[in-house]
Design an enzyme around this catalytic site. Sequence first.
Site, PDB file in Angstrom:
ATOM      1  N   TYR A  53      21.717   3.648  73.578  1.00 28.49           N
ATOM      2  CA  TYR A  53      20.330   3.942  73.209  1.00 28.49           C
ATOM      3  C   TYR A  53      19.403   2.852  73.708  1.00 28.49           C
ATOM      4  O   TYR A  53      19.786   1.699  73.800  1.00 28.49           O
ATOM      5  CB  TYR A  53      20.188   4.058  71.688  1.00 28.49           C
ATOM      6  CG  TYR A  53      20.938   5.192  71.053  1.00 28.49           C
ATOM      7  CD1 TYR A  53      21.407   6.268  71.811  1.00 28.49           C
ATOM      8  CD2 TYR A  53      21.187   5.207  69.690  1.00 28.49           C
ATOM      9  CE1 TYR A  53      22.095   7.302  71.219  1.00 28.49           C
ATOM     10  CE2 TYR A  53      21.872   6.248  69.084  1.00 28.49           C
ATOM     11  CZ  TYR A  53      22.332   7.292  69.850  1.00 28.49           C
ATOM     12  OH  TYR A  53      23.007   8.317  69.256  1.00 28.49           O
ATOM     13  N   SER A 238      21.432  15.661  65.205  1.00 26.06           N
ATOM     14  CA  SER A 238      20.478  16.639  65.746  1.00 26.06           C
ATOM     15  C   SER A 238      20.407  17.918  64.907  1.00 26.06           C
ATOM     16  O   SER A 238      20.496  19.019  65.442  1.00 26.06           O
ATOM     17  CB  SER A 238      20.823  16.991  67.193  1.00 26.06           C
ATOM     18  OG  SER A 238      19.699  17.540  67.851  1.00 26.06           O
ATOM     19  N   LEU A 240      17.904  19.235  63.782  1.00 23.98           N
ATOM     20  CA  LEU A 240      16.707  19.977  64.205  1.00 23.98           C
ATOM     21  C   LEU A 240      16.778  20.365  65.680  1.00 23.98           C
ATOM     22  O   LEU A 240      15.770  20.757  66.271  1.00 23.98           O
ATOM     23  CB  LEU A 240      15.444  19.147  63.947  1.00 23.98           C
ATOM     24  CG  LEU A 240      15.228  18.684  62.510  1.00 23.98           C
ATOM     25  CD1 LEU A 240      13.908  17.932  62.387  1.00 23.98           C
ATOM     26  CD2 LEU A 240      15.261  19.864  61.550  1.00 23.98           C
ATOM     27  N   THR A 246      11.333  22.520  64.881  1.00 25.04           N
ATOM     28  CA  THR A 246       9.973  22.373  64.355  1.00 25.04           C
ATOM     29  C   THR A 246       9.044  23.418  64.946  1.00 25.04           C
ATOM     30  O   THR A 246       7.940  23.640  64.434  1.00 25.04           O
ATOM     31  CB  THR A 246       9.401  20.985  64.679  1.00 25.04           C
ATOM     32  OG1 THR A 246       9.276  20.849  66.111  1.00 25.04           O
ATOM     33  CG2 THR A 246      10.313  19.885  64.145  1.00 25.04           C
ATOM     34  N   GLY A 247       9.474  24.035  66.042  1.00 22.33           N
ATOM     35  CA  GLY A 247       8.643  25.028  66.722  1.00 22.33           C
ATOM     36  C   GLY A 247       7.729  24.444  67.780  1.00 22.33           C
ATOM     37  O   GLY A 247       7.004  25.188  68.461  1.00 22.33           O
TER      38      GLY A 247
END
Length: 350
Positions: A53, A238, A240, A246-247
């Site tokens: 990361y 992950s 989401l 969230t769209g």
Amino acid sequence: MQYTTLGSSGLRVSRVCLGTMTWGQQNTQADADAQLALALDAGVNFIDTAEMYAIPPRPETYGATEQIIGNWLSRNSAKREQLVLATKIAGNGLAHIRDGSDISPQSLVAAVDGSLKRLQTDYIDLYQLHWPNRRSPHFGRHAVNQVRFSETDSIAQQAEMLAILETLGKLVQAGKIRYCGLSNETPWGISQYLKLSAEHNLPRIVSIQNEFGPLHTKDWPYLIEQCQHDNIAYLPWSPLAGGALTGKYLDGQRPAASRWTLVQRNGLFRDTPESNAAIRAFCELAAAHQLSAAQLALAWVNQVDGVSSTIIGATSTSQLAENLAAFELTLNHELLAGVTEFLRQHSLPF
């Protein structure tokens, strides 16, 4: 905040694990400090990072997230023993990390020493293998026929796993790491590590983190059932779907500085008519119950039997606060039935 035991380790961890992969790319040191303050104030004691990361993985940002956490720890050393700090060794395939080579005894020792230096700590509570050396269905490969099996491969892979476990055992004995975990693994991989650790009196795997959420349920119930019965903590990452739930990426949207704007790896195989239809349906279900789609997704993952702690990340404290609030929700029968119907209609949309 609720807490649970991290598999067979005996460590008590919050049901929320703070993910950090945006720190050093989308987030600064000041942003990270603010997120840590908010999370710790909410009772979070479990922090997850990795040597590769920030994301997207680039030579310029390799180790940046660990360095940011290390900077914070250097100023907050009294809090170190209150935290369960997890990090990971990168697997093969990234040319800027050990020339893309496999995880090996030599690379394990070097990676642990590097992480300890960047994190500015004497020990790592949970050290994880980010992905296996062999081809496996992580990072979306479940959707394409990229995996081949043979008895010869199995024998070689078992020998490789034994060498890795033996090295992890030496690192535990040296006090550099406390417990060992897997990431992006399969039931066969879990079984082999458990078998080898029992046969050779080596460290037992205590956890696995795999992708899991309403759009990506391939581990449920099969791999999660094994974790439950073998006392391995299951840590979804992950939930989401990289922010898709969230769209904000619907209809080709790419908000400025968002993850899919920065890296197209996820968008390429997730931005499909099927996934867009699923995301739209999930957002509508959440709205019908006065919830954000993110909160519904996280609350649902949290209540799945076998889930130990859910890894969440955010690029702002407002996002983090919204996500943390999801873990205070109790989903009623009607809403759970709605999610079940959603899963029937939108099974593995990517």
